[in-house]
Write a protein that holds these residues in place. Sequence first.
Motif, mmCIF file in Angstrom:
data_model
loop_
_atom_site.group_PDB
_atom_site.id
_atom_site.type_symbol
_atom_site.label_atom_id
_atom_site.label_comp_id
_atom_site.label_asym_id
_atom_site.label_seq_id
_atom_site.Cartn_x
_atom_site.Cartn_y
_atom_site.Cartn_z
ATOM 1 N N PRO A 202 53.274 36.355 24.932
ATOM 2 C CA PRO A 202 53.751 37.258 26.227
ATOM 3 C C PRO A 202 53.528 38.651 26.334
ATOM 4 N N ASN A 203 54.244 39.402 25.066
ATOM 5 C CA ASN A 203 54.386 40.776 25.146
ATOM 6 C C ASN A 203 53.113 41.358 25.265
ATOM 7 N N LYS A 204 51.944 40.638 24.820
ATOM 8 C CA LYS A 204 50.583 41.422 24.678
ATOM 9 C C LYS A 204 50.047 41.105 26.092
ATOM 10 N N ALA A 205 50.239 39.990 26.770
ATOM 11 C CA ALA A 205 49.768 39.576 28.312
ATOM 12 C C ALA A 205 50.380 40.803 29.104
ATOM 13 N N MET A 206 51.383 41.539 28.773
ATOM 14 C CA MET A 206 51.779 42.506 29.541
ATOM 15 C C MET A 206 51.098 43.689 29.787
ATOM 16 N N ASP A 207 50.100 43.868 28.994
ATOM 17 C CA ASP A 207 49.412 45.197 29.005
ATOM 18 C C ASP A 207 47.914 44.952 28.646
ATOM 19 N N PRO A 208 47.210 43.979 29.563
ATOM 20 C CA PRO A 208 45.777 43.550 29.312
ATOM 21 C C PRO A 208 44.640 44.510 29.361
ATOM 22 N N GLY A 209 44.779 45.807 29.771
ATOM 23 C CA GLY A 209 43.678 46.747 29.930
ATOM 24 C C GLY A 209 42.770 46.557 31.278
ATOM 25 N N LEU A 210 41.957 45.351 31.240
ATOM 26 C CA LEU A 210 41.331 44.810 32.338
ATOM 27 C C LEU A 210 41.627 43.639 32.850
ATOM 28 N N VAL A 211 41.535 43.485 34.172
ATOM 29 C CA VAL A 211 41.783 42.249 34.795
ATOM 30 C C VAL A 211 40.522 41.767 35.701
ATOM 31 N N TYR A 212 40.368 40.489 35.922
ATOM 32 C CA TYR A 212 39.465 40.031 37.077
ATOM 33 C C TYR A 212 40.023 39.482 38.201
ATOM 34 N N ASP A 213 39.830 40.136 39.298
ATOM 35 C CA ASP A 213 40.861 39.978 40.407
ATOM 36 C C ASP A 213 40.015 39.133 41.506
ATOM 37 N N ALA A 214 40.597 38.332 42.485
ATOM 38 C CA ALA A 214 39.932 37.580 43.374
ATOM 39 C C ALA A 214 40.975 37.491 44.490
ATOM 40 N N ALA A 215 40.541 37.554 45.905
ATOM 41 C CA ALA A 215 41.094 37.306 46.955
ATOM 42 C C ALA A 215 41.059 35.873 47.375
ATOM 43 N N PRO A 216 41.957 35.483 48.321
ATOM 44 C CA PRO A 216 41.922 34.153 48.913
ATOM 45 C C PRO A 216 40.703 33.919 49.568
ATOM 46 N N GLN A 217 39.979 34.841 50.302
ATOM 47 C CA GLN A 217 38.562 34.624 50.665
ATOM 48 C C GLN A 217 37.385 34.334 49.628
ATOM 49 N N ASP A 218 37.734 34.924 48.687
ATOM 50 C CA ASP A 218 36.956 34.450 47.543
ATOM 51 C C ASP A 218 36.850 32.805 47.085
ATOM 52 N N TYR A 219 38.299 32.360 46.912
ATOM 53 C CA TYR A 219 38.291 30.891 46.647
ATOM 54 C C TYR A 219 37.648 30.118 47.881
ATOM 55 N N VAL A 220 37.805 30.563 49.104
ATOM 56 C CA VAL A 220 37.350 30.047 50.268
ATOM 57 C C VAL A 220 35.884 30.006 50.312
ATOM 58 N N SER A 221 35.155 31.032 49.982
ATOM 59 C CA SER A 221 33.996 31.148 49.645
ATOM 60 C C SER A 221 33.137 30.290 48.745
ATOM 61 N N SER A 239 45.198 28.130 57.257
ATOM 62 C CA SER A 239 45.369 29.391 57.975
ATOM 63 C C SER A 239 43.662 29.321 58.530
ATOM 64 N N ASN A 240 43.639 30.051 59.807
ATOM 65 C CA ASN A 240 42.265 30.225 60.249
ATOM 66 C C ASN A 240 41.580 31.622 59.851
ATOM 67 N N ASP A 241 42.156 32.431 59.074
ATOM 68 C CA ASP A 241 41.936 33.820 58.891
ATOM 69 C C ASP A 241 40.780 33.881 57.860
ATOM 70 N N TYR A 242 39.967 32.699 57.380
ATOM 71 C CA TYR A 242 39.140 32.830 56.479
ATOM 72 C C TYR A 242 37.620 32.231 56.972
ATOM 73 N N ASN A 243 36.702 32.622 56.270
ATOM 74 C CA ASN A 243 35.212 31.818 56.753
ATOM 75 C C ASN A 243 34.332 31.657 55.920
ATOM 76 N N CYS A 244 33.113 31.142 56.159
ATOM 77 C CA CYS A 244 32.337 30.942 55.079
ATOM 78 C C CYS A 244 31.087 31.793 55.101
ATOM 79 N N ALA A 245 31.334 33.043 55.930
ATOM 80 C CA ALA A 245 30.004 33.777 55.845
ATOM 81 C C ALA A 245 29.323 33.941 54.822
ATOM 82 N N ASN A 246 29.853 34.371 53.624
ATOM 83 C CA ASN A 246 29.190 34.684 52.314
ATOM 84 C C ASN A 246 29.800 33.587 51.250
ATOM 85 N N SER A 247 29.510 32.319 51.405
ATOM 86 C CA SER A 247 29.781 31.196 50.300
ATOM 87 C C SER A 247 29.042 31.807 48.967
#
Length: 361
Positions: A202-221, A239-247
Motif C-alpha cells: 500500500p505505501n508504495k502504491a501511494m507514489d507510483p510515478g506514472l499512471v495509465y488513465d482512461a475516461a468512461p468514453q474509453d470504456y464505451v469505445s 447515460s446518453n452522454d457516450y457514443n461509438c464514434a471512435n470504437s
Amino acid sequence: MVYTSKLPSKWKGTCQEGQDFNSSLCNSKLIGARYFNKVNSARDTEGHGTHTSSTAAGNYVDGASFFGYANGVARGMAPRARVAMYKVIFEEGRYASDVLAGMDQAVADGGSFVLASWIPNDYTATVGTNMLLSSQGFNLISGTSMACPHASGVAALLKGTHPEWSHAAIRSAMMTTANELDVGRNFTAASPLAMGAGHMVPNKAMDPGLVYDAAPQDYVSLLCSMNFTRNQIMTITRSNDYNCANSSLDLNYPSFVAFYDKNVTTGAMLKHRFRRVVTNVGGGAATYKVKVAPPEGVKVAVWPQSLVFGKKYEQRDYYVEIVYPSDGNGLVSYGSIVWIEESGKHIVRSPIVVSPTSAGK
C-alpha cells in the motif's frame, strides 16, 4: 474491535434466508446477505467468498500464524468495515444478469463499495477478475488478476490520498507498482497477480510515478468494438452522454495481452501493436527508460525507449509491438515492460501475456 448492534443509518439491506442459511447468521459484522437465483441461498459452499471478504474486511485476530511462521495479528485491509454478501454464481454457472443484479442491489442497499471476485470460465482458467466499484454509478476500478481482495483496501487508500485521480488511474497505480515477489512478514496478505504484477504494498502504491488513465468514453469505445448494442451499453452506463464514434479494442490499460487461435498452424507468426499514454504523477520533471522482459519465444519492441516529462501531470505516449508464434498446445507465456525513472525512485511495471483465445478448452 467490538461492534455496536446499531447498523449504519444508510443501510437498507436484509439477511435473506435460504437453503442452510437463516437470518440469525447475520450479525454486527455480517450485516446483510442476498442470493440471485430461485433456489439455494447466500451460503458460501466453496469458501472463495469467505476467503476474499475476510482478506478485504476481516476483523483483528490475535495469535495468527502460517503453521507457526510469522506469528502475529491477522486482519483484513479494512477491519472496521461491515460486510454484506451477494451470491451471484452457482453450480449452474455465472450469468451477467445475476452479477449486474447483485451489484445494483448492493448499491440500492446502501453499500459504499462493492468487491466482486471470481474465477472466470472463459478466457484463462488461472486468471481471476477483481472489481471495486464506488456506489456512484459508473465509477469503476477493475483489474484482471488472481483473486486479490486486498486491492479494495489499496484502492480506498489511494482515493483518499489522491482524490483528484480517476478510478482508471487508481487501478493503474495498484497494478504497476506491485512487487513480483514478497517473502517478508506481509506474505499473509499477498496474492501474486496472474498477469505478473505481483504483491501490492500500500505505501508504495501511494507514489507510483506514472499512471495509465482512461475516461468512461474509453470504456464505451471498447464495448462498441465488442459489438455491444446501444441498449446494452445504456444498461451499463445509464447515460446518453457516450457514443461509438471512435470504437477501439486498444483500451489504455496497464497491461498487454496478445491472443492467438491455437487451431492456427503451430509456429505461424502473429503481430499485435498497442498504443499507451502515461501520465506523470511524480514530483515534477522526470525521465524514464524502458526495460523489456519478453515472454519466451516472443519478440517485443517498444518505442520510444525513453519518456521525458517536463512537469507533473504531463502525458507521453509510446508503442509496443509483439511478434509471437501460435501454439497448438495452448501455451500461455508471460513477460513485462518496465519503465524505470533515471533517479531510480519510480519503477512502473506492466505485464505482457500471450495466450490462446480459448485457454483451457
